[in-house]
Design an enzyme around this catalytic site. Structure first.
Site, mmCIF file in Angstrom:
data_model
loop_
_atom_site.group_PDB
_atom_site.id
_atom_site.type_symbol
_atom_site.label_atom_id
_atom_site.label_comp_id
_atom_site.label_asym_id
_atom_site.label_seq_id
_atom_site.Cartn_x
_atom_site.Cartn_y
_atom_site.Cartn_z
ATOM 1 N N ARG A 180 -34.161 10.124 -23.416
ATOM 2 C CA ARG A 180 -35.024 9.265 -24.256
ATOM 3 C C ARG A 180 -34.690 9.366 -25.761
ATOM 4 O O ARG A 180 -35.564 9.231 -26.610
ATOM 5 C CB ARG A 180 -36.510 9.615 -24.060
ATOM 6 C CG ARG A 180 -37.019 9.385 -22.666
ATOM 7 C CD ARG A 180 -36.957 7.922 -22.260
ATOM 8 N NE ARG A 180 -37.622 7.703 -20.986
ATOM 9 C CZ ARG A 180 -37.038 7.831 -19.796
ATOM 10 N NH1 ARG A 180 -35.755 8.163 -19.716
ATOM 11 N NH2 ARG A 180 -37.717 7.602 -18.685
ATOM 12 N N CYS A 229 -44.540 4.832 -19.819
ATOM 13 C CA CYS A 229 -44.939 6.235 -19.925
ATOM 14 C C CYS A 229 -45.300 6.564 -21.368
ATOM 15 O O CYS A 229 -44.565 6.226 -22.295
ATOM 16 C CB CYS A 229 -43.818 7.144 -19.433
ATOM 17 S SG CYS A 229 -43.715 7.178 -17.644
ATOM 18 N N GLU A 299 -43.716 9.407 -25.965
ATOM 19 C CA GLU A 299 -42.535 8.572 -25.749
ATOM 20 C C GLU A 299 -42.754 7.217 -26.412
ATOM 21 O O GLU A 299 -41.821 6.593 -26.910
ATOM 22 C CB GLU A 299 -42.285 8.383 -24.259
ATOM 23 C CG GLU A 299 -41.043 7.544 -24.010
ATOM 24 C CD GLU A 299 -40.767 7.267 -22.550
ATOM 25 O OE1 GLU A 299 -40.798 8.209 -21.740
ATOM 26 O OE2 GLU A 299 -40.523 6.092 -22.224
HETATM 27 N N1 EPU Z 1 -47.324 12.659 -10.350
HETATM 28 C C1 EPU Z 1 -48.612 13.062 -10.098
HETATM 29 N N2 EPU Z 1 -49.620 12.416 -10.750
HETATM 30 C C2 EPU Z 1 -49.412 11.396 -11.617
HETATM 31 C C3 EPU Z 1 -48.087 11.004 -11.887
HETATM 32 C C4 EPU Z 1 -47.056 11.653 -11.230
HETATM 33 O O1 EPU Z 1 -48.852 13.979 -9.333
HETATM 34 O O2 EPU Z 1 -50.391 10.877 -12.153
HETATM 35 C C5 EPU Z 1 -46.252 13.329 -9.623
HETATM 36 C C6 EPU Z 1 -45.547 12.377 -8.671
HETATM 37 O O3 EPU Z 1 -46.198 12.286 -7.439
HETATM 38 C C7 EPU Z 1 -44.174 12.958 -8.566
HETATM 39 C C8 EPU Z 1 -43.969 13.612 -9.936
HETATM 40 O O4 EPU Z 1 -45.243 13.746 -10.535
HETATM 41 O O5 EPU Z 1 -44.146 13.966 -7.609
HETATM 42 C C9 EPU Z 1 -43.061 12.784 -10.840
HETATM 43 O O6 EPU Z 1 -43.627 11.470 -11.016
HETATM 44 P P1 EPU Z 1 -42.733 10.171 -11.129
HETATM 45 O O7 EPU Z 1 -41.820 10.108 -9.946
HETATM 46 O O8 EPU Z 1 -43.614 9.019 -11.379
HETATM 47 O O9 EPU Z 1 -41.804 10.468 -12.346
HETATM 48 P P2 EPU Z 1 -42.187 10.712 -13.842
HETATM 49 O O10 EPU Z 1 -41.448 11.927 -14.265
HETATM 50 O O11 EPU Z 1 -43.652 10.687 -14.072
HETATM 51 C C10 EPU Z 1 -40.184 9.338 -14.819
HETATM 52 C C11 EPU Z 1 -40.022 8.479 -16.053
HETATM 53 C C12 EPU Z 1 -40.399 7.045 -15.760
HETATM 54 C C13 EPU Z 1 -39.565 6.531 -14.610
HETATM 55 C C14 EPU Z 1 -39.860 7.416 -13.394
HETATM 56 C C15 EPU Z 1 -39.111 6.985 -12.138
HETATM 57 C C16 EPU Z 1 -40.484 9.726 -18.091
HETATM 58 C C17 EPU Z 1 -41.497 10.094 -19.113
HETATM 59 N N3 EPU Z 1 -40.911 8.957 -17.085
HETATM 60 O O12 EPU Z 1 -41.571 9.417 -14.542
HETATM 61 O O13 EPU Z 1 -40.082 6.295 -16.934
HETATM 62 O O14 EPU Z 1 -39.894 5.189 -14.323
HETATM 63 O O15 EPU Z 1 -39.475 8.772 -13.717
HETATM 64 O O16 EPU Z 1 -37.778 7.282 -12.257
HETATM 65 O O17 EPU Z 1 -39.327 10.114 -18.205
HETATM 66 C C18 EPU Z 1 -40.924 5.474 -19.008
HETATM 67 O O18 EPU Z 1 -40.067 6.145 -19.547
HETATM 68 O O19 EPU Z 1 -41.685 4.710 -19.663
HETATM 69 C C19 EPU Z 1 -41.068 5.566 -17.570
HETATM 70 C C20 EPU Z 1 -42.062 4.957 -16.944
#
Ligand code: EPU
Length: 331
Positions: A180, A229, A299
C-alpha cells in the site's frame, strides 16, 4: 493572498478546461461525504495539468488531486486551493512488445476497465485487481492490491508533474513499491500516466485467477457507500479481524457505521459527514489500541483537513491522489 474568485479568473485565462468555483465534492467520493472545492478543474490535456500545478506552486496554494475517490475522506466545508480531478484524463494505449503487452494508461482510467480489457485481450497480471474501485493513478499512488499482489509489481514507468510544474519520467529502479505504498507518492507530485507490463495467458487461466480473487472478496460489503478498507493490515495480521475481535462492528458516529460483514469497512448509511467518518476511525483505532496494543494506520486518505489524526499532520497518514494534503482541519 488571492481570493478564490481571483484564483479562478486567473486560472481560467490560462486553461483550456473550465474552472469551477465551490464545486461539491461528496459526489466524487465513493463514501459520499465532504464539502466543496473552492477551485476545481477536470483537465483533458497534459498542458492544463502542468499549468495548474505550476500556478498553485507559484501562488503557494494547496494543491489536491482526486482520482476515483474510492479511498478518500474529504473534509467538510470549503477546501481552499485547487482540486484537480484526473477523471477525464483516461486514455489507454496497448503497446505490443515481444511476448508481452504494455498498457500505457492515463491516471484517470478506471482500474476496473483496465482489468476487464486486459482479460478480454488475454493479458495476465492484473487479475488481483478485480473488484478494486478507483483509477489507475490512485491505484499506483497507494499501490492498490489484494492477496499479496499490488499494481506496483507490474509497473514499468511513471510520468509525473512535479511540484514546480515540470514533467518527469520515472523508470524502473527510480521508484519502489511496497504494501500500500509507492515511493512516488509525495506531497505536491501529480501522477499523470504509467506503463503496466502484462503477460500473455490462456483465457481460462485468467478467468480462474479472477475467480480466486473474486471469492477472496466475498465477505466485503457490496453496494453500500464506503472507501474500501479503512486501515492497513499490520504485519502478519488482518486489521479487519482485529477490529472485529475488538467489537467494532456496528459502532457508529452519526450516519457513519462500521460494516457488519467486514469490520475494516466504514459505510455511509445516509447523511454521514467527513467529521463522522474521522471520529469513527479514531474511535475504532483507539479501541483496538487499548485492547491489543496495536496502533492501526489508516489506509484511506484525507483531503482538505487541517489536523486529521490527534494533531498529526494528515500528510503522515498517506493520501489518495491528493498530493497537497499537508494541511488538514481538526474536527
Ligand atoms: N475477518 C474477520 N472479521 C472481519 C474481517 C475479516 O474475522 O470483520 C477475518 C476473515 O475471515 C479472514 C481474515 O480476517 O480470515 C482476513 O480477512 P480478508 O480475507 O477480508 O482480508 P483482509 O486482510 O481484511 C485484505 C485487503 C483488502 C483485500 C482483501 C482480499 C488490506 C487492508 N485489505 O483484506 O483490500 O480486498 O485482503 O484480498 O490490505 C483495501 O485495501 O481497501 C482492501 C479492501
Amino acid at each position: 493572498m488571492m481570493s478564490r474568485g481571483e484564483i479562478a479568473d486567473a486560472l481560467q485565462g490560462l486553461l483550456r478546461c473550465s474552472v469551477e468555483r465551490d464545486r461539491p465534492l461528496s459526489g466524487l467520493s465513493t463514501l459520499g461525504v465532504g464539502g466543496w472545492a473552492e477551485c476545481y478543474a477536470e483537465p483533458t490535456e497534459l498542458e492544463d495539468f502542468l499549468v495548474l500545478r505550476r500556478f498553485s506552486h507559484r501562488e503557494g496554494l494547496p494543491f489536491h488531486v482526486v482520482g476515483g475517490g474510492s479511498n478518500v475522506v474529504f473534509a467538510d466545508g470549503p477546501i481552499p486551493g485547487i482540486v484537480v480531478s484526473t477523471r477525464r484524463w483516461n486514455a489507454v494505449r496497448w503497446l505490443p512488445r515481444e511476448d508481452r503487452v504494455v498498457a500505457d494508461v492515463q491516471a484517470g482510467h478506471a482500474l476496473a476497465s483496465l482489468v476487464a480489457a486486459s482479460a478480454k485481450r488475454g493479458l495476465t497480471g492484473l487479475e488481483f485487481a478485480l473488484g478494486i474501485p478507483g483509477t489507475v493513478g490512485g491505484a499506483v499512488v497507494g499501490n492498490a492490491g489484494a492477496g499479496g499482489r499490488g499494481v506496483g509489481d507490474s509497473l514499468e514507468e511513471v510520468l509525473s508533474a512535479e511540484p514546480d510544474g515540470t514533467l518527469r519520467r520515472w523508470r524502473t529502479g527510480e521508484f519502489s513499491c511496497s504494501y500500500r505504498r509507492c515511493s512516488l507518492s509525495e506531497p505536491g507530485r501529480l501522477l499523470l500516466s504509467c506503463k503496466i507490463v502484462l503477460g500473455l495467458a490462456p483465457r481460462g487461466e485468467i478467468e480462474e485467477n479472477m475467480e480466486r480473487f473474486r471469492s477472496a472478496r466475498r465477505i466485503q460489503p457490496h453496494g453500500g457507500r464506503s472507501a474500501g478498507c479503512s486501515f492497513k493490515n499490520p504485519d502478519g495480521e488482518s486489521a479487519g479481524r482485529l477490529l472485529d475481535r475488538c467489537g467494532c462492528k456496528g459502532m457508529a458516529v452519526g450516519d457513519a457505521v462500521v460494516s457488519d460483514s467486514h469490520a475494516n469497512f466504514i459505510l455511509n448509511r445516509g447523511r454521514a459527514t467527513g467529521g463522522d467518518v474521522l471520529s469513527l476511525l479514531r474511535a475504532c483505532r483507539r479501541r483496538v489500541f487499548e485492547r491489543t496494543g496495536v496502533l492501526l494506520e489508516p489506509e484511506v486518505r484525507f483531503l482538505g483537513w487541517l489536523y486529521a489524526w490527534d494533531g498529526e499532520p494528515a500528510a503522515n497518514m498517506g493520501n489518495e491522489m491528493d498530493e497537497g494534503n499537508e494541511t488538514a482541519r481538526r474536527v
